[in-house]
Write an enzyme that holds these catalytic residues in place. Structure first.
Site, PDB file in Angstrom:
ATOM      1  N   CYS A  96       0.557  -1.276   0.063  1.00  0.00           N
ATOM      2  CA  CYS A  96      -0.030   0.028   0.200  1.00  0.00           C
ATOM      3  C   CYS A  96       0.888   1.268   0.072  1.00  0.00           C
ATOM      4  CB  CYS A  96      -0.951  -0.125   1.161  1.00  0.00           C
ATOM      5  SG  CYS A  96      -1.962  -1.325   1.367  1.00  0.00           S
ATOM      6  N   ASP A  97       0.047   2.448  -0.458  1.00  0.00           N
ATOM      7  CA  ASP A  97       0.832   3.776  -0.205  1.00  0.00           C
ATOM      8  C   ASP A  97       0.545   4.278   1.262  1.00  0.00           C
ATOM      9  OD1 ASP A  97      -1.840   4.533  -0.151  1.00  0.00           O
ATOM     10  OD2 ASP A  97      -1.917   5.465  -1.998  1.00  0.00           O
ATOM     11  N   PRO A  98       1.085   5.319   1.630  1.00  0.00           N
ATOM     12  CA  PRO A  98       1.217   5.722   2.947  1.00  0.00           C
ATOM     13  C   PRO A  98      -0.434   5.929   3.658  1.00  0.00           C
ATOM     14  CG  PRO A  98       2.656   6.807   1.851  1.00  0.00           C
ATOM     15  CD  PRO A  98       2.193   6.210   0.834  1.00  0.00           C
ATOM     16  N   GLY A 137      -2.538   3.750   2.988  1.00  0.00           N
ATOM     17  CA  GLY A 137      -3.327   2.211   3.219  1.00  0.00           C
ATOM     18  C   GLY A 137      -3.832   1.643   1.885  1.00  0.00           C
ATOM     19  N   ILE A 138      -3.793   2.307   0.795  1.00  0.00           N
ATOM     20  CA  ILE A 138      -4.509   1.871  -0.474  1.00  0.00           C
ATOM     21  C   ILE A 138      -3.342   1.438  -1.395  1.00  0.00           C
ATOM     22  CG2 ILE A 138      -5.586   2.976  -2.629  1.00  0.00           C
ATOM     23  CD1 ILE A 138      -6.590   5.275  -0.772  1.00  0.00           C
TER      24      ILE A 138
END
Length: 99
Positions: free
Chosen positions: A15-17, A19-20
């Site tokens: 994930c990216d920062p 959370g996606i």
């Protein structure tokens, strides 16, 4: 046609920062799912298949995706992979990801 299903749990590192899921991760899952699609009926892992056929692998000619909803850290996803068409020297694979 040939079909395989598997369940994935989204990990933090995918994930990216926020959370996606970072979109290239889907293509990693698609590649792994294609390998599993052929492993199941042949009984050969990818490395065994490469050894048996002298290193001949699967060439990817085209890849695309339509993203309809974001996936987030901790979710379980179902990935369905199926061959939709066999041709003389190629085939088409379709992946469907669902929550």
């Amino acid at each position: 046609m040939l079909t395989n299903r598997r369940t994935l749990r989204i990990e933090w590192g995918q994930c990216d920062p926020a959370g996606i899921v970072f979109y290239p991760r889907y293509f990693e899952w698609f590649d792994a799912s294609t390998i599993l699609l052929f492993e199941k009926p042949t009984g050969l892992t990818k490395i065994k298949m490469l050894e048996k056929y002298n290193g001949a692998g699967l060439a990817l000619l085209e890849a695309r995706a339509v993203f309809k909803i974001a996936s987030q850290y901790g979710e379980d996803l179902s990935v369905e992979t199926r061959v939709t068409e066999f041709r003389r020297s190629s085939f088409f694979v379709h992946h469907k990801v669902a929550k």
